[in-house]
Scaffold this motif. Structure first.
Motif, PDB file in Angstrom:
ATOM      1  N   PRO A 134       9.001 -19.874  30.568  1.00  0.00           N
ATOM      2  CA  PRO A 134       9.933 -20.259  29.248  1.00  0.00           C
ATOM      3  C   PRO A 134       9.129 -20.421  28.264  1.00  0.00           C
ATOM      4  O   PRO A 134       7.831 -20.723  28.044  1.00  0.00           O
ATOM      5  N   PRO A 135       9.712 -20.713  26.955  1.00  0.00           N
ATOM      6  CA  PRO A 135       8.923 -20.779  25.671  1.00  0.00           C
ATOM      7  C   PRO A 135       8.395 -21.990  25.800  1.00  0.00           C
ATOM      8  O   PRO A 135       8.760 -23.038  26.308  1.00  0.00           O
ATOM      9  N   LEU A 136       6.930 -22.231  25.607  1.00  0.00           N
ATOM     10  CA  LEU A 136       6.334 -23.716  25.618  1.00  0.00           C
ATOM     11  C   LEU A 136       5.513 -23.743  24.321  1.00  0.00           C
ATOM     12  O   LEU A 136       4.594 -22.881  24.094  1.00  0.00           O
ATOM     13  N   SER A 172       5.607 -34.979  26.373  1.00  0.00           N
ATOM     14  CA  SER A 172       5.716 -34.468  27.560  1.00  0.00           C
ATOM     15  C   SER A 172       6.879 -33.376  27.754  1.00  0.00           C
ATOM     16  O   SER A 172       7.636 -33.402  28.972  1.00  0.00           O
ATOM     17  N   GLU A 173       7.089 -32.727  26.546  1.00  0.00           N
ATOM     18  CA  GLU A 173       8.036 -31.627  27.094  1.00  0.00           C
ATOM     19  C   GLU A 173       7.895 -30.654  27.880  1.00  0.00           C
ATOM     20  O   GLU A 173       8.843 -29.977  28.371  1.00  0.00           O
ATOM     21  N   SER A 174       6.556 -30.248  28.300  1.00  0.00           N
ATOM     22  CA  SER A 174       6.436 -29.424  29.390  1.00  0.00           C
ATOM     23  C   SER A 174       6.855 -29.643  30.634  1.00  0.00           C
ATOM     24  O   SER A 174       6.859 -28.981  31.624  1.00  0.00           O
ATOM     25  N   MET A 175       7.108 -31.134  31.089  1.00  0.00           N
ATOM     26  CA  MET A 175       7.461 -31.666  32.208  1.00  0.00           C
ATOM     27  C   MET A 175       8.791 -30.839  32.559  1.00  0.00           C
ATOM     28  O   MET A 175       8.959 -30.409  33.633  1.00  0.00           O
ATOM     29  N   LYS A 176       9.513 -30.931  31.612  1.00  0.00           N
ATOM     30  CA  LYS A 176      10.923 -30.312  31.854  1.00  0.00           C
ATOM     31  C   LYS A 176      10.984 -28.794  31.976  1.00  0.00           C
ATOM     32  O   LYS A 176      11.502 -28.125  32.729  1.00  0.00           O
ATOM     33  N   ALA A 177      10.306 -28.262  30.819  1.00  0.00           N
ATOM     34  CA  ALA A 177      10.309 -26.856  30.658  1.00  0.00           C
ATOM     35  C   ALA A 177       9.867 -26.046  31.904  1.00  0.00           C
ATOM     36  O   ALA A 177      10.039 -25.085  32.075  1.00  0.00           O
ATOM     37  N   LEU A 178       8.701 -26.524  32.321  1.00  0.00           N
ATOM     38  CA  LEU A 178       8.006 -26.062  33.637  1.00  0.00           C
ATOM     39  C   LEU A 178       8.334 -26.773  34.916  1.00  0.00           C
ATOM     40  O   LEU A 178       7.932 -26.227  35.903  1.00  0.00           O
ATOM     41  N   SER A 179       9.285 -27.495  34.960  1.00  0.00           N
ATOM     42  CA  SER A 179       9.825 -28.263  36.060  1.00  0.00           C
ATOM     43  C   SER A 179       8.707 -28.760  37.030  1.00  0.00           C
ATOM     44  O   SER A 179       8.571 -28.313  38.274  1.00  0.00           O
ATOM     45  N   LEU A 180       7.951 -29.581  36.377  1.00  0.00           N
ATOM     46  CA  LEU A 180       6.677 -30.066  36.967  1.00  0.00           C
ATOM     47  C   LEU A 180       7.250 -31.100  38.203  1.00  0.00           C
ATOM     48  O   LEU A 180       8.163 -32.242  37.674  1.00  0.00           O
ATOM     49  N   PRO A 227      -1.880 -33.369  38.850  1.00  0.00           N
ATOM     50  CA  PRO A 227      -2.144 -32.261  37.917  1.00  0.00           C
ATOM     51  C   PRO A 227      -1.306 -30.987  38.664  1.00  0.00           C
ATOM     52  O   PRO A 227      -1.151 -31.057  39.935  1.00  0.00           O
ATOM     53  N   THR A 228      -0.747 -30.064  37.689  1.00  0.00           N
ATOM     54  CA  THR A 228      -0.204 -28.910  38.212  1.00  0.00           C
ATOM     55  C   THR A 228      -0.888 -27.862  37.311  1.00  0.00           C
ATOM     56  O   THR A 228      -1.082 -28.278  35.987  1.00  0.00           O
TER      57      THR A 228
END
Length: 206
Positions: free
Chosen positions: A51-53, A139-147, A151-152
């Motif tokens: 996804p766009p990040l 923490s927008e990346s949490m939702k965008a990348l389904s964390l 660490p991931t």
């Protein structure tokens, strides 16, 4: 493979790794048994669209994941309050020093709410010298990348597609992991962290 991480291919169901669960800063799940043999099936993974990040660098300038196109990216999502993250950060720094260049970069993206004020002192205290500061304080990346937790770490190909991800601390500069990553770099991959382009992407340090 050294560490408590477990690679799985994009779209495959992962096993329970050693991670700090999001929303539970002290909770850690049991460590998964790992080995270099687990990387074999990962090599045949089908690339998955990312996804766009967007995030920012230490100066507050916007950085897009797409800015790193044409490189293999090891995107590490971490925070200073995450024990396993702190454990693996020195090895990520050494990996960047060893392989970083026109073909490869470690992008360590901090989810600390304190942003730069949390990350820069941590880097100085732990002797991190080769990783550029990248920040996602919201923490927008949490939702965008389904964390699922931190660490991931996500391996991204030069076309910006996810090849797979690992949860949990890994000894990233261990010989077997470095050898595994080199397979994705192609000829001329890795120049030891030389200078490159804007947004703090492989900048030299003055």
């Amino acid at each position: 493979m050294a560490g408590a991480g477990l690679w799985w291919s994009a779209g495959a169901a992962p096993a329970a790794p050693e991670v700090v669960r999001l929303g539970a800063s002290d909770a850690v799940t049991p460590a998964a048994s790992t080995g270099a043999d687990k990387l074999e099936k990962f090599k045949g993974a089908e690339p998955k669209p990312m996804p766009p990040l967007s995030f920012v660098d230490a100066e507050g300038r916007r950085v897009d994941l797409a800015d790193f196109k044409d490189r293999v990216i090891l995107l590490n999502l971490w925070a200073t309050w995450c024990g396993p993250c702190v454990k693996e950060m020195p090895s990520l720094d050494r990996l960047q020093a060893q392989l970083g260049g026109d073909a490869f970069q470690v992008v360590a993206l901090s989810l600390d709410r304190g942003g730069r004020t949390a990350v820069e002192p941590f880097y100085k205290k732990t002797g991190v010298e080769h990783l550029t500061v990248f920040l996602d304080p919201g923490s927008e990346s949490m939702k965008a990348l389904s964390l699922r937790g931190l660490p991931t770490t996500i391996l991204v190909d030069p076309e910006g597609r996810e090849l797979g991800r690992v949860e949990g601390a890994v000894e990233w500069d261990s010989p077997e992991v470095v050898a595994f990553l080199r397979q994705f770099l192609g000829r001329g991959g890795g120049t030891g962290g030389g200078p490159a382009r804007d947004h703090g992407v492989m900048k030299t340090r003055g």
